[in-house]
Write a protein that holds these residues in place. Structure first.
Motif, mmCIF file in Angstrom:
data_model
loop_
_atom_site.group_PDB
_atom_site.id
_atom_site.type_symbol
_atom_site.label_atom_id
_atom_site.label_comp_id
_atom_site.label_asym_id
_atom_site.label_seq_id
_atom_site.Cartn_x
_atom_site.Cartn_y
_atom_site.Cartn_z
ATOM 1 N N SER A 39 -21.109 -64.026 17.295
ATOM 2 C CA SER A 39 -22.249 -63.744 16.425
ATOM 3 C C SER A 39 -23.414 -64.698 16.711
ATOM 4 C CB SER A 39 -21.829 -63.889 14.956
ATOM 5 O OG SER A 39 -21.367 -65.215 14.738
ATOM 6 N N LEU A 40 -23.138 -65.765 17.463
ATOM 7 C CA LEU A 40 -24.218 -66.668 17.858
ATOM 8 C C LEU A 40 -24.742 -66.288 19.241
ATOM 9 C CD1 LEU A 40 -22.658 -69.941 16.440
ATOM 10 C CD2 LEU A 40 -24.890 -69.008 15.760
ATOM 11 N N ASN A 41 -24.412 -65.030 19.625
ATOM 12 C CA ASN A 41 -24.981 -64.463 20.845
ATOM 13 C C ASN A 41 -24.366 -65.029 22.124
ATOM 14 O OD1 ASN A 41 -26.725 -62.488 21.828
ATOM 15 N ND2 ASN A 41 -28.417 -63.953 22.150
ATOM 16 N N VAL A 82 -34.686 -68.777 15.821
ATOM 17 C CA VAL A 82 -33.476 -67.956 15.751
ATOM 18 C C VAL A 82 -33.656 -66.678 16.582
ATOM 19 C CG1 VAL A 82 -31.909 -66.693 14.217
ATOM 20 C CG2 VAL A 82 -32.960 -68.845 13.444
ATOM 21 N N ASP A 83 -32.688 -66.438 17.471
ATOM 22 C CA ASP A 83 -32.748 -65.259 18.342
ATOM 23 C C ASP A 83 -32.601 -64.001 17.481
ATOM 24 O OD1 ASP A 83 -31.765 -63.103 20.160
ATOM 25 O OD2 ASP A 83 -31.870 -64.732 21.640
ATOM 26 N N GLN A 113 -24.399 -71.292 10.153
ATOM 27 C CA GLN A 113 -25.636 -70.493 10.055
ATOM 28 C C GLN A 113 -25.276 -69.052 9.696
ATOM 29 O OE1 GLN A 113 -28.422 -70.450 13.304
ATOM 30 N NE2 GLN A 113 -27.951 -72.552 13.940
ATOM 31 N N ILE A 114 -24.324 -68.496 10.447
ATOM 32 C CA ILE A 114 -23.929 -67.095 10.245
ATOM 33 C C ILE A 114 -23.311 -66.906 8.861
ATOM 34 C CG2 ILE A 114 -22.522 -65.192 11.154
ATOM 35 C CD1 ILE A 114 -24.699 -66.136 13.089
ATOM 36 N N ASN A 131 -31.220 -61.309 18.060
ATOM 37 C CA ASN A 131 -29.847 -60.781 18.134
ATOM 38 C C ASN A 131 -28.966 -61.375 17.044
ATOM 39 O OD1 ASN A 131 -30.421 -59.227 20.315
ATOM 40 N ND2 ASN A 131 -29.471 -60.595 21.832
ATOM 41 N N VAL A 132 -29.190 -62.648 16.714
ATOM 42 C CA VAL A 132 -28.390 -63.303 15.674
ATOM 43 C C VAL A 132 -28.663 -62.639 14.321
ATOM 44 C CG1 VAL A 132 -28.034 -65.473 14.433
ATOM 45 C CG2 VAL A 132 -28.246 -65.493 16.932
ATOM 46 N N PHE A 156 -28.320 -68.758 20.931
ATOM 47 C CA PHE A 156 -28.689 -68.271 19.591
ATOM 48 C C PHE A 156 -30.121 -68.590 19.203
ATOM 49 C CE2 PHE A 156 -27.772 -72.617 18.382
ATOM 50 C CZ PHE A 156 -26.729 -72.968 19.240
ATOM 51 N N THR A 157 -30.887 -69.205 20.110
ATOM 52 C CA THR A 157 -32.304 -69.445 19.826
ATOM 53 C C THR A 157 -33.154 -68.990 21.007
ATOM 54 O OG1 THR A 157 -31.915 -71.737 20.514
ATOM 55 C CG2 THR A 157 -32.130 -71.345 18.149
ATOM 56 N N SER A 204 -22.881 -74.647 14.182
ATOM 57 C CA SER A 204 -23.720 -73.440 14.145
ATOM 58 C C SER A 204 -23.078 -72.225 13.462
ATOM 59 C CB SER A 204 -24.170 -73.078 15.565
ATOM 60 O OG SER A 204 -24.826 -74.179 16.158
#
Ligand code: DAH
Length: 377
Positions: free
Chosen positions: A166-168, A325-326, A206-207, A328-329, A283-284, A203
């Motif tokens: 989930s953090l890409n 933040v990307d 974050q999710i 995608n995240v 993720f960024t 990280s």
């Protein structure tokens, strides 16, 4: 001190069994015993008296029996018997009285010598202090709390999904190789995203945070992380990070820079400057490492004594990773990436503590050596 044997009473033989003579002999016995008993001060003396009176063989009581009663002529026996019985009682009472007296005397003297003055101040235990690592972590957290961030935490045993996917970091993506992960054994029959591992960074929180709440988000996340690293002076398989995340409408890279510059000044001193360097995190996008001007040499790379060791003469010290933040995240947590934007950052607590306190071996944090720890008292 044991009583002088010469003054000890012995039971005399009787020739005269008249009541007057018996009275006289009884008085002598009583007064001798009273003065012997009165002279007793310690338990050893008391035991001698007791044994001398009570001993089966030749004790005073036995002698009374043998010398007085048995030796008495038949007509006097009855009278002598009564008197001997009374005398026995008196002897026993004297012995008991002596014991009571010396035990209360010794209790009194013990109370005197062992007495406790409850008004004296007690022995104070030294107050403990925060571990330098926890102290640094709390300092970082409070800098962000003061800017309106709330604190979040997450599990150390994490799923592949939260730690990576989930953090890409897609499955098999080479970006995963940058984090030497410790995997929980025996999970081959689970789907990859459900497999457990020790989280390699903070990280994933974050999710977890974004899944729990809609924007706006401002969280700061202190925590422990794990990597398959061999321990040495600069590495530890368990270390600590502080993660941050801000999501809202209209968050820009300027917010990231302003926030982190402000935090660096609060952490290292108001004269510290910051600069951002292009970097990469899945993720960024874009990603940036933040450096601060060296707080030891002021950014010149030189000290009066020569080359600055703190920044290796470069004038700059790398402090954290960060980025926007990307999108995608946001996709993974159901945030609308067209409406919201955000920035994130993560820093190593050990590294910052080492820099702040000039510590030369990361292992010192974990060894519990008081000689190290008391320097932070
Ligand atoms: N998770 C990264 C690491 O452990 C650190 C990091 C970099 C965290 C950039 C972030 C970030 O939130 O935006 O190396």
């Amino acid at each position: 001190m044991v009583a002088d044997t010469r003054s000890m009473y012995t039971v005399p033989k009787l020739d005269d069994y008249s009541p007057a003579a018996l009275d006289q002999a009884a008085r002598e016995l009583k007064s001798a015993l009273e003065s012997e008993s009165a002279a007793i001060a310690v338990e050893a003396e008391w035991k001698l008296l007791r044994d001398r009176c009570m001993a089966r063989k030749n004790g005073v009581l036995t002698q009374l029996n043998d010398q007085w009663l048995k030796a008495a002529p038949a007509p006097a026996k009855r009278d002598v018997g009564q008197r001997v019985n009374e005398l026995k009682k008196i002897v026993e009472e004297q012995i008991d009285a002596a014991l009571t007296r010396i035990s209360s005397a010794s209790l009194a003297s013990r109370l005197d010598s062992e007495g406790i003055d409850v008004t004296l101040p007690g022995t104070r235990r030294k107050l403990g202090v925060e571990h330098p690592l926890i102290r640094t972590m709390n300092e970082i957290v409070s800098v962000f709390k003061a800017m309106g961030y709330s604190v979040a935490e997450g599990p150390e045993v994490e799923t592949d999904y939260y730690n990576f996917e989930s953090l890409n970091f897609p499955p098999n993506h080479p970006a995963r190789d940058t984090q030497d992960t410790l995997i929980v054994a025996g999970q081959q029959n689970k789907a990859l995203r459900e497999r457990l591992l020790m989280r390699t960074h903070t990280s994933p929180v974050q999710i977890r945070t974004m899944e729990r709440q809609p924007p706006p988000v401002r969280v700061i996340v202190p925590g422990k992380v794990h990597r398959a690293d061999t321990a040495d002076a600069t590495h530890s398989p368990i270390f600590h990070q502080v993660e941050g995340l801000a999501v809202d409408t209209n968050i820009t890279f300027r917010d990231l820079k302003g926030t982190l510059d402000q935090a660096a000044k609060a952490m290292f001193g108001a004269s510290v400057r910051t600069r951002f360097y292009p970097s990469f995190f899945p993720f960024t996008e874009p990603s940036a490492d933040m450096q601060i001007s060296c707080f030891k040499c002021g950014g010149s790379g030189r000290l009066d004594s020569g080359r600055c060791g703190m920044c290796k003469a470069s004038g700059w010290i790398e402090i954290l990773g960060s980025g926007m933040v990307d999108p995608n995240v946001f996709g993974f947590v159901g945030y609308d990436a067209r409406k919201y934007s955000g920035f994130a950052f993560g820093m190593g607590v050990e590294r910052i503590s080492i820099l702040k306190y000039g510590i030369d071996d990361i292992q010192l944090f974990y060894q519990g050596d008081v000689r190290f720890l008391e320097q932070f008292a």
